[in-house]
Enzyme design. Structure first.
Site, PDB file in Angstrom:
ATOM      1  N   TYR A 294      35.397  -9.943 -32.491  1.00  0.00           N
ATOM      2  CA  TYR A 294      34.714 -10.761 -31.458  1.00  0.00           C
ATOM      3  C   TYR A 294      33.959 -11.865 -31.999  1.00  0.00           C
ATOM      4  CZ  TYR A 294      32.032 -12.161 -27.498  1.00  0.00           C
ATOM      5  OH  TYR A 294      31.340 -13.037 -26.400  1.00  0.00           O
TER       6      TYR A 294
ATOM      7  N   LYS B  23      35.004 -15.971 -31.388  1.00  0.00           N
ATOM      8  CA  LYS B  23      33.954 -16.755 -30.645  1.00  0.00           C
ATOM      9  C   LYS B  23      33.556 -18.169 -31.769  1.00  0.00           C
ATOM     10  CE  LYS B  23      34.323 -15.523 -27.018  1.00  0.00           C
ATOM     11  NZ  LYS B  23      34.463 -16.068 -25.737  1.00  0.00           N
TER      12      LYS B  23
HETATM   13  N1  NAP Z   1      27.919 -11.470 -21.356  1.00  0.00           N
HETATM   14  C1  NAP Z   1      27.423 -11.752 -22.299  1.00  0.00           C
HETATM   15  O1  NAP Z   1      26.259 -11.245 -23.005  1.00  0.00           O
HETATM   16  C2  NAP Z   1      28.170 -12.911 -23.322  1.00  0.00           C
HETATM   17  C3  NAP Z   1      27.451 -13.531 -24.272  1.00  0.00           C
HETATM   18  C4  NAP Z   1      28.202 -14.608 -25.090  1.00  0.00           C
HETATM   19  C5  NAP Z   1      29.257 -14.978 -24.629  1.00  0.00           C
HETATM   20  N2  NAP Z   1      30.050 -14.383 -23.681  1.00  0.00           N
HETATM   21  C6  NAP Z   1      31.232 -15.084 -23.032  1.00  0.00           C
HETATM   22  O2  NAP Z   1      31.286 -15.236 -21.701  1.00  0.00           O
HETATM   23  C7  NAP Z   1      32.730 -14.968 -21.231  1.00  0.00           C
HETATM   24  C8  NAP Z   1      32.658 -14.734 -19.840  1.00  0.00           C
HETATM   25  O3  NAP Z   1      32.186 -13.305 -20.155  1.00  0.00           O
HETATM   26  P1  NAP Z   1      31.113 -12.497 -19.140  1.00  0.00           P
HETATM   27  O4  NAP Z   1      30.079 -12.028 -19.836  1.00  0.00           O
HETATM   28  O5  NAP Z   1      31.411 -13.203 -17.691  1.00  0.00           O
HETATM   29  O6  NAP Z   1      32.082 -11.002 -19.117  1.00  0.00           O
HETATM   30  P2  NAP Z   1      32.641 -10.489 -17.801  1.00  0.00           P
HETATM   31  O7  NAP Z   1      31.784  -9.990 -16.614  1.00  0.00           O
HETATM   32  O8  NAP Z   1      33.186  -9.021 -18.210  1.00  0.00           O
HETATM   33  O9  NAP Z   1      33.936 -11.057 -17.333  1.00  0.00           O
HETATM   34  C9  NAP Z   1      35.191 -11.380 -18.052  1.00  0.00           C
HETATM   35  C10 NAP Z   1      35.981 -12.202 -17.055  1.00  0.00           C
HETATM   36  O10 NAP Z   1      37.306 -12.096 -17.954  1.00  0.00           O
HETATM   37  C11 NAP Z   1      38.445 -11.741 -17.557  1.00  0.00           C
HETATM   38  N3  NAP Z   1      39.457 -11.200 -18.361  1.00  0.00           N
HETATM   39  C12 NAP Z   1      39.310 -10.009 -19.181  1.00  0.00           C
HETATM   40  N4  NAP Z   1      40.552 -10.074 -19.805  1.00  0.00           N
HETATM   41  C13 NAP Z   1      41.506 -10.635 -19.214  1.00  0.00           C
HETATM   42  C14 NAP Z   1      42.662 -10.996 -19.486  1.00  0.00           C
HETATM   43  N5  NAP Z   1      43.488 -10.246 -20.254  1.00  0.00           N
HETATM   44  N6  NAP Z   1      43.285 -11.866 -18.545  1.00  0.00           N
HETATM   45  C15 NAP Z   1      42.657 -12.629 -17.653  1.00  0.00           C
HETATM   46  N7  NAP Z   1      41.357 -12.384 -17.425  1.00  0.00           N
HETATM   47  C16 NAP Z   1      40.576 -11.550 -18.149  1.00  0.00           C
HETATM   48  C17 NAP Z   1      37.995 -10.714 -16.288  1.00  0.00           C
HETATM   49  O11 NAP Z   1      38.806 -10.437 -15.327  1.00  0.00           O
HETATM   50  P3  NAP Z   1      39.801  -9.436 -15.035  1.00  0.00           P
HETATM   51  O12 NAP Z   1      39.286  -7.856 -16.027  1.00  0.00           O
HETATM   52  O13 NAP Z   1      39.898  -9.418 -13.480  1.00  0.00           O
HETATM   53  O14 NAP Z   1      41.154  -9.625 -15.624  1.00  0.00           O
HETATM   54  C18 NAP Z   1      36.511 -11.230 -16.222  1.00  0.00           C
HETATM   55  O15 NAP Z   1      36.736 -12.362 -15.035  1.00  0.00           O
HETATM   56  C19 NAP Z   1      33.621 -14.573 -22.370  1.00  0.00           C
HETATM   57  O16 NAP Z   1      34.494 -15.269 -23.172  1.00  0.00           O
HETATM   58  C20 NAP Z   1      32.528 -13.672 -23.198  1.00  0.00           C
HETATM   59  O17 NAP Z   1      33.023 -13.657 -24.398  1.00  0.00           O
HETATM   60  C21 NAP Z   1      29.208 -13.424 -22.675  1.00  0.00           C
END
Ligand code: NAP
Length: 488
Positions: free
Chosen positions: A159, A163
């Site tokens: 991961y 990133k």
């Molecule tokens: N939350 C944190 O602490 C954090 C920190 C740093 C960076 N990020 C980054 O922020 C971004 C968003 O994450 P989040 O925190 O909002 O997580 P989240 O709530 O789990 O949302 C992830 C989203 O990605 C979609 N997704 C996952 N696999 C997919 C696939 N194969 N095809 C299409 N869509 C897919 C999911 O939708 P479906 O399951 O409906 O497909 C969901 O809408 C990510 O890139 C993550 O790396 C998050």
């Protein structure tokens, strides 16, 4: 960002719009009157959100349910968008997931899908929509990277690497494209309250640096068009940049230590002899104590060198007039007493960490030296305190040491003990507590009333004793039976 609708001339396509940061992007941009294309796998959720923002803000929201890990995902999305006659002016590459665990225990197919989603799909989608933006001379690209982009991330290895890819891609494209009218931003959120941690199998709780997805999105929209990348939150900014002060090897080691999974039976983990219960806490204490010894050793060397006498007491640097004090040795001895009492803990930690596989003779020699050091320092510093009449301070240090030992012992053993607590054991403990209370009261009450308050013996006391004693004994027996049942 004043008016994204005018700035980008088209709709915003948000991947991962069905949850978390993506859904927050959708709401924030809809409230700024931008039309939207919502992409993710869970169509039902996308439909609900699309109808919500259309009703609330009068925008158009197109839903494209698509697995982005599919090799032709970008092509399929482009075709769906074209079929609906939508122009994309802002592409938000947000969808992503991570997985916490040992690399060798990860599912290889899932890791490949992570690379596909977090990296390959991001590149493919950017290729699919950038040419039109360039032709129009305006557009925007947001790449959702992470705090993990700045350092190696053991146990989040794949991961973190994906990133880092996203952030480098964003900053490189910012260099290439911003002179040509395209706003590019690498967005680096820290821990954010979304579904991410659940999907990632990560048990981290809430704490410093955590944010809601709405704040992360506002940070991004404020920075878009102004800078190549942005870290959300001051604490996260400091954390990301702190890693620049050390070598990457040091950062990788520290991160490995901090995020090591608790299962010590897996390959690659040293199993420690059970001097006390094993676990990260003991290692943390051991390292703290080693740091303390290092400070003492430096202190000892430097002071002995400066004063040309064998001595060590750190605060001399803070108190240049120390020699003029009535009892200089004692004052500084006291400050060391706290450390002296740590010696047995330190010795046990060193034995566990470094001498686990050593021969018995080496271990014996080590313990003789450790006990000798403790005896010598106790005699030297303790003797000085007694000589200067500091008995009370010596007792206070002893009590403090006992308190510290008890706290450490509790902290080390509590998790294991708590794990063994069943409802029966809990009930047994309760019964035992009440029984002890009754039995103590059966004695204390009469002593207080008759002995201290000089009241006459009353029938009330007889009844009280008549109740407390048998009830206490009965409860004690009940507790014993329960405990026997719980451990059977
Ligand atoms: N939350 C944190 O602490 C954090 C920190 C740093 C960076 N990020 C980054 O922020 C971004 C968003 O994450 P989040 O925190 O909002 O997580 P989240 O709530 O789990 O949302 C992830 C989203 O990605 C979609 N997704 C996952 N696999 C997919 C696939 N194969 N095809 C299409 N869509 C897919 C999911 O939708 P479906 O399951 O409906 O497909 C969901 O809408 C990510 O890139 C993550 O790396 C998050």
């Amino acid at each position: 960002m004043d008016s994204p609708r005018d700035t980008f001339a088209g709709a915003a396509l948000v991947t991962g719009a069905s949850a978390g940061i993506g859904a927050a992007f959708v709401r924030a941009l809809a409230s700024r009157k931008m039309d939207l294309v919502l992409v993710a796998r869970r169509q039902d959720r996308l439909e609900v959100l699309a109808r919500e923002v259309e009703a609330a803000h009068g925008v158009k929201a197109l839903v494209v349910a698509q697995d982005l890990a599919h090799p032709d995902a970008a092509g399929a999305i482009r075709r769906a968008v074209d079929a609906a006659g939508v122009k994309v002016g802002l592409l938000i590459n947000n969808a992503g997931f991570g997985y916490y665990g040992r690399f060798e225990a990860d599912d290889a197919a899932s890791d490949a899908a992570m690379v596909d989603l977090n990296c390959r799909a991001v590149v493919a989608l950017t290729h699919a929509f950038l040419p039109d933006m360039l032709a129009r001379g305006r557009g925007g690209l947001i790449f959702v990277a992470s705090l993990a982009s700045f350092q190696p991330t053991p146990y989040f290895a794949v991961y973190g690497a994906t990133k880092a890819f996203d952030l480098m891609l964003a900053e490189a494209l910012w260099g290439e494209l911003s002179p040509r009218g395209i706003a590019v931003l690498g967005l680096c959120p820290g821990y954010t309250h979304t579904e991410f941690q659940g999907v990632a199998n990560s048990a981290v709780g809430s704490g410093i640096g955590w944010a809601g997805p709405e704040r992360v999105v506002e940070t991004a929209l404020a920075a878009l068009g102004r800078q190549p990348s942005v870290i959300d939150g001051t604490a996260n900014f400091l954390l990301a940049n702190a890693s620049r002060l050390a070598t990457r090897a040091m950062v990788a080691r520290a991160a490995e230590w901090a995020s090591r999974p608790p299962d010590t039976s897996l390959p690659g983990t040293r199993s420690l002899p059970p001097v006390v219960a094993t676990g990260g806490f003991q290692r943390a204490v051991a390292r703290l104590l080693l740091a303390f010894v290092a400070v003492v050793a430096i202190d000892f060397g430097v002071l002995s060198l400066f004063t040309r006498q064998v001595r060590f007491w750190f605060p001399v640097w803070l108190d240049p007039g120390w020699a003029a004090r009535a009892d200089p040795w004692v004052v500084y001895s006291q400050s060391y007493f706290a450390g002296v009492f740590f010696i047995p803990v330190l010795a046990a930690a060193i034995a566990r960490e470094f001498l686990a596989g050593a021969r018995a003779s080496v271990k014996a020699a080590y313990w003789v030296v450790a006990a000798g050091s403790l005896g010598f320092i106790g005699w030297w510093k303790g003797g000085l305190m007694v000589q200067y009449g500091k008995h009370r301070e010596a007792v206070a240090w002893l009590l403090l040491a006992a308190f510290l030992y008890a706290s450490l012992w509790l902290a080390e053993t509590m998790p294991a003990r708590l794990a063994r607590v069943t409802r029966t054991a809990l009930l047994a403990g309760l019964a035992r507590g009440v029984a002890l209370f009754f039995l103590v009261m059966a004695v204390v009450d009469p002593v207080l009333q008759v002995g201290v308050q000089r009241l006459t013996w009353s029938s009330g006391l007889v009844i009280e004793m008549g109740f407390f004693v048998p009830a206490g004994v009965a409860l004690l027996f009940a507790s014993r039976r329960l405990r026997a049942g719980a451990s059977a």
